[in-house]
Motif scaffolding. Structure first.
Motif, PDB file in Angstrom:
ATOM      1  N   UNK A  60       0.831  -1.209   0.000  1.00  0.00           N
ATOM      2  CA  UNK A  60       0.000   0.000   0.000  1.00  0.00           C
ATOM      3  C   UNK A  60       0.866   1.259   0.000  1.00  0.00           C
ATOM      4  N   UNK A  61       2.152   1.091   0.267  1.00  0.00           N
ATOM      5  CA  UNK A  61       3.097   2.207   0.306  1.00  0.00           C
ATOM      6  C   UNK A  61       4.031   2.182  -0.902  1.00  0.00           C
ATOM      7  N   UNK A  62       4.443   0.991  -1.323  1.00  0.00           N
ATOM      8  CA  UNK A  62       5.436   0.847  -2.392  1.00  0.00           C
ATOM      9  C   UNK A  62       4.911   0.018  -3.556  1.00  0.00           C
ATOM     10  N   UNK A  63       5.338   0.384  -4.748  1.00  0.00           N
ATOM     11  CA  UNK A  63       5.186  -0.447  -5.942  1.00  0.00           C
ATOM     12  C   UNK A  63       6.541  -1.067  -6.235  1.00  0.00           C
ATOM     13  N   UNK A  64       6.522  -2.294  -6.742  1.00  0.00           N
ATOM     14  CA  UNK A  64       7.735  -2.945  -7.199  1.00  0.00           C
ATOM     15  C   UNK A  64       7.567  -3.115  -8.701  1.00  0.00           C
ATOM     16  N   UNK A  65       8.424  -2.468  -9.457  1.00  0.00           N
ATOM     17  CA  UNK A  65       8.312  -2.476 -10.915  1.00  0.00           C
ATOM     18  C   UNK A  65       9.451  -3.288 -11.511  1.00  0.00           C
ATOM     19  N   UNK A  66       9.155  -3.974 -12.604  1.00  0.00           N
ATOM     20  CA  UNK A  66      10.162  -4.794 -13.266  1.00  0.00           C
ATOM     21  C   UNK A  66      10.263  -4.429 -14.738  1.00  0.00           C
ATOM     22  N   UNK A  67      11.346  -3.760 -15.101  1.00  0.00           N
ATOM     23  CA  UNK A  67      11.747  -3.604 -16.482  1.00  0.00           C
ATOM     24  C   UNK A  67      10.994  -2.677 -17.403  1.00  0.00           C
ATOM     25  N   UNK A  68       9.706  -2.556 -17.274  1.00  0.00           N
ATOM     26  CA  UNK A  68       8.929  -1.798 -18.254  1.00  0.00           C
ATOM     27  C   UNK A  68       8.442  -0.456 -17.739  1.00  0.00           C
ATOM     28  N   UNK A  69       8.848  -0.049 -16.568  1.00  0.00           N
ATOM     29  CA  UNK A  69       8.423   1.219 -15.990  1.00  0.00           C
ATOM     30  C   UNK A  69       9.621   2.159 -16.005  1.00  0.00           C
TER      31      UNK A  69
END
Length: 188
Positions: A60-69
């Motif tokens: 709810x606090x962090x997004x974890x993004x992989x490669x395409x952001x």
């Protein structure tokens, strides 16, 4: 012989152009650069990082993004880190950030000089980046730069090369075990 080169792209033009490309690209000082195909080890390290971070961070606090952001690293530079943690923002059409408490690149032979060169400088110059981690894919080795609130961006990284070790990420209140980064990864 004269070779005609295109003028440098701005970020808005790059984003429009990028929507029509089949491969992955970054923008480095106004020049598009194709990203390399990755190996199984590279993909596993990224997946391991995303899985471990998702299990240990407040989603709810962090997004974890992989490669395409995208992370915008300068007036004419847009990078796509292998993995990054950024603040959760309720924007379903968002495509980029300038704030990422953790940015991770997994080394590829063809882009190693970029990860330790241009990207290190660009990520270090962003106040929104607290940690930059580079992970080798052929051996258990991690290079970690942590921004110090008083001293700023360090010149030299902490080097971790034991599966018994952990990458300390104080700004996220995490100790990330190297054994989890390299789970099911074939290393020397």
């Amino acid at each position: 012989m004269n070779i005609r080169t295109a003028p440098p792209m701005d970020k808005a033009t790059f984003y429009r152009w990028l929507e029509r490309q089949e491969r992955r690209w970054e923008l480095a000082d106004g020049v598009p650069r194709m990203l390399p195909w990755v190996t199984s080890n590279h993909a596993r390290i990224c997946t391991n990082l995303v899985a471990w971070l998702a299990a240990h961070l407040d989603r709810d606090v962090h997004d974890i993004m992989q490669g395409d952001f995208a992370i915008e690293t300068g007036p004419r530079s847009v990078r796509f880190a292998d993995v990054m943690v950024c603040p959760f923002v309720q924007d379903p059409k968002g495509r980029h950030t300038v704030v990422a408490p953790l940015v991770v690149e997994v080394l590829s032979e063809s882009t190693e000089h970029v990860a330790f060169g241009e990207k290190l400088i660009e990520y270090g110059a962003l106040d929104g980046v607290d940690a930059y981690m580079i992970c080798a894919q052929d051996k258990a080795a991690v290079w970690l730069w942590l921004r110090d609130p008083q001293e700023g961006w360090p010149k030299d990284p902490e080097i971790l090369n034991s599966l018994d070790g952990s990458a300390r990420l104080p700004h996220l209140r995490l100790d990330l075990p190297l054994a989890e980064i390299y789970r099911r990864v074939t290393v020397a």
